[in-house]
Every structure is written in C-alpha cells, then in structure tokens.
Design a protein around this motif. Structure first.
Motif, short mmCIF file in Angstrom:
data_model
loop_
_atom_site.label_atom_id
_atom_site.label_comp_id
_atom_site.label_asym_id
_atom_site.label_seq_id
_atom_site.Cartn_x
_atom_site.Cartn_y
_atom_site.Cartn_z
N THR A 1 -42.56 -2.88 21.76
CA THR A 1 -41.20 -3.28 22.59
C THR A 1 -41.31 -5.07 22.89
O THR A 1 -40.37 -5.86 22.63
N ASP A 2 -42.69 -5.37 23.09
CA ASP A 2 -42.75 -6.86 23.31
C ASP A 2 -42.53 -7.57 22.10
O ASP A 2 -42.18 -8.76 21.92
N VAL A 3 -43.04 -7.09 21.09
CA VAL A 3 -43.13 -7.68 19.83
C VAL A 3 -41.57 -7.93 19.20
O VAL A 3 -41.21 -8.86 18.91
N GLU A 4 -40.68 -6.95 19.40
CA GLU A 4 -39.44 -6.84 19.13
C GLU A 4 -38.82 -8.10 20.12
O GLU A 4 -37.76 -8.57 19.33
N ALA A 5 -39.04 -7.97 21.28
CA ALA A 5 -38.41 -8.94 22.03
C ALA A 5 -38.55 -10.57 21.58
O ALA A 5 -37.85 -11.44 21.48
N SER A 6 -39.89 -10.59 21.27
CA SER A 6 -40.29 -12.08 20.48
C SER A 6 -39.67 -12.21 19.28
O SER A 6 -39.31 -13.34 18.95
N LEU A 7 -39.65 -11.27 18.42
CA LEU A 7 -38.82 -11.57 17.27
C LEU A 7 -37.28 -11.85 17.36
O LEU A 7 -36.90 -12.63 16.57
N ASN A 8 -36.59 -11.07 18.34
CA ASN A 8 -35.16 -11.36 18.70
C ASN A 8 -35.24 -12.69 19.20
O ASN A 8 -34.32 -13.42 18.61
N ASP A 9 -36.15 -13.16 19.96
CA ASP A 9 -35.97 -14.65 20.44
C ASP A 9 -36.07 -15.76 19.07
O ASP A 9 -35.53 -16.72 19.18
N ALA A 10 -37.10 -15.25 18.29
CA ALA A 10 -37.38 -16.29 16.98
C ALA A 10 -36.12 -16.18 16.35
O ALA A 10 -35.80 -17.32 15.76
N LEU A 11 -35.62 -15.06 15.82
CA LEU A 11 -34.57 -14.92 15.02
C LEU A 11 -33.30 -15.69 15.73
O LEU A 11 -32.36 -16.33 15.01
N GLY A 12 -33.10 -15.57 17.08
CA GLY A 12 -32.04 -16.50 17.78
C GLY A 12 -32.14 -17.99 17.62
O GLY A 12 -31.02 -18.65 17.47
N ALA A 13 -33.33 -18.18 17.85
CA ALA A 13 -33.62 -19.79 17.62
C ALA A 13 -33.29 -20.42 16.21
O ALA A 13 -32.56 -21.38 15.99
N LEU A 14 -33.61 -19.41 15.24
CA LEU A 14 -33.41 -20.03 13.83
C LEU A 14 -31.87 -19.67 13.35
O LEU A 14 -31.52 -20.32 12.68
#
Length: 317
Positions: A180-193
């Motif tokens: 769950t934490d990994v997916e949250a970090s992934l969403n943040d990264a994709l959002g920034a990109l």
C-alpha cells in the motif's frame, strides 16, 4: 536449446544442419545464440520474452524497420524465414533470427564510455523527436508506463508470494501494508512526471552502455541493441534508467552519462534541451517508477533471484 528445437529452427529459417550454435547472451527475459554458418555471415537467434505476444514482437520489428532508415546507428534487423515470417513458434516459445551487428560491448567502468553513450542517447532522442510522427502508432501499440499498464501492488504481492525466492525475503515485504505504501509512492512519482507528458516520443526503454556496440577499429559507437522494451513514453526514462546501475560501479560514471546527454541536447529542438534543471529534479521519481517496473518484470518472468529481488524491494521501501 535441445536437438529437436535446433532442428525445427533450422528448418523454419532455412539454415544448414551444420550451423554451430553457441550462447550469445542472456537477459532477464530473453536469450540469444550466435549461429556460425560455413561460407556465410553469422546470424543471431533470439528467444523472445515469454510474456510477449507475436503481435507485440511484430510491433517491435515495425519500429526497428523504421529506425534503420532514420538514425545514425545500426539496430537489429530481423530476417524472414521460409514462410516469409519473422517470428516462429517452437515448443511454446517465440524465436526470431537477426543479422549480426559487428562490434563489441564497450567497457562499463570507463568515464569515456559513459560520455559516449550519453551523447549517443542525445543524438537518438533528437532524431526520434524530429521523426515522432512516424512512430505515432506506438502510442497505442506500445504504450508507456502508467497506472493502467503497471500491475497493482496486490498483484505483485500475490506473484511474489508464489515464488520460491519469497522464502528468502524479509517478511515485511510480503505484507499488504508494505505494498500500500509502495503504491502511494508510485502514484506520487507518476504524478510528478505528468508535467513532462508533452515530451513523449518513441524511447528505447532499456538504454545503457551494455546495450550498445562500438567499432573494434575506431572505438566509435556503431550499434544500439535490445529494443524489445521500446515504447511511446517520456525520454527521461532512457536517461534515468541506467543511472543507478552506472553509479553502483562508480558515481562518476552515472554523472558522466547524464552530463553528456544534456550537453548533447543543447541547441536542438528536443523539448528536454530547455528543461534540464526540471528534468534532473525528477530523476528520483523516474528511478522509482523504473524500479517498480523492473520488479514487475522479474516476477512476471518468475525470475527467482532473491538477492536482486530484495534489493529492488528495499529501493521501493
């Protein structure tokens, strides 16, 4: 390959029975062999990633056919078999035959090698940007990284738990809380990109010195190999994807590669030429997404390498 596979492949590609096969390289998801033929040019045989459909393989070849005429480097050229097909299936696996590109893999521990590769990537990206309309089909046929194309954390957890390697991996990585934490970090990264979305064009997808060839005589970079991950995506993935690998050898190598890339873009029409600082600031986000995708590749192909899987999981934590 067993004798039956060799016999069927020789027949499919009209190769003489005395073709001498030797292992030529093995990646995470495919394997290649060198075929030496008496009185003729050697060839390269590839067993494709088992998760690739024939349609996806042919889409890669479509890109390669265009690249042959557009860029200043050699790329793999798939040969036709007896039935005018470039992909043949033998015992459930897809195979293709390629012309051999003459050259050697450059030394990976040399700053000059990394500068050369960075400059080559800049040259490649400039041309792919200028000719992006020719590859527009890849936007649909070979889509880039997104939440829609990546497996969910729950799917990766399920796949990892079924692997033998999971017995040797810290239990904290086998919990829904971790993913769950990994997916949250992934969403943040994709959002920034997302702010770089307008820079998309066809990219290599797995660029780095190991996937290039240099001339044995001149030392110049002459070929770019392994395009099976090519896709319509952010060019920064090609830049940041190999950076951690080079930095593991020596940080100066990674820095030399990235610096040479941006130096090579200067004065060009490529959109990243005017956005160097912004792009550098997003390198961490790119590396996070690339690590997630690499982990997905490992579990998709059931590659039981506990140490490497644990390393990726630690990077995602």
């Amino acid at each position: 390959m067993n004798k039956q596979e060799i016999k069927l492949l020789d027949e499919a590609f009209a190769l003489p029975e005395n073709t001498k096969w030797s292992s030529f390289g093995e990646g995470h998801a495919n394997e290649t062999w060198l075929g030496e033929i008496d009185g003729d040019e050697p060839v390269v045989l590839r067993r494709h990633n088992p998760n690739r459909t024939e349609e996806q393989i042919l889409s890669e070849f479509k890109c390669l056919d265009l690249l042959h005429d557009l860029i200043g480097y050699e790329v793999p050229k798939a040969l036709y078999g007896v039935n005018q097909e470039r992909v043949t299936e033998v015992e459930g696996a897809h195979y293709s035959l390629f012309e051999l590109i003459e050259g050697e893999t450059p030394p990976l521990d040399k700053v000059e090698t990394c500068k050369q590769s960075g400059q080559a990537l800049a040259n490649l990206h400039i041309k792919l940007w200028e000719e992006r309309d020719a590859f527009k089909f890849a936007e649909e046929e070979r889509p880039g990284v997104s939440k829609e194309t990546l497996k969910s954390g729950a799917e990766l957890l399920e796949a990892l738990s079924s692997m033998e390697a999971s017995k040797n991996i810290d239990g904290k990585y086998l919990t829904s809380e971790y993913w769950t934490d990994v997916e949250a970090s992934l969403n943040d990264a994709l959002g920034a990109l997302a702010k770089l979305n307008e820079t998309k064009h066809l990219i290599h997808g797995d660029f780095g010195p190991p996937n290039t060839l240099i001339s044995e005589n001149s030392g110049e970079l002459v070929g770019i190999l392994d395009w099976d991950e090519c896709r319509w995506d952010l060019p920064v993935y090609d830049v940041a994807g190999v950076y951690p690998f080079l930095c593991e050898i020596d940080k100066s190598l990674g820095e030399a590669f990235v610096d040479a890339y941006f130096a090579g873009l200067k004065g060009s029409s490529h959109p990243l030429a005017a956005r160097e600082n912004e792009t550098r600031d997003l390198m961490g986000a790119v590396q996070y997404v690339a690590t997630y995708k690499e982990f997905e590749l490992m579990v998709e192909n059931h590659l039981d390498e506990p140490e490497y899987l644990a390393q990726l999981l630690e990077q995602l934590a």
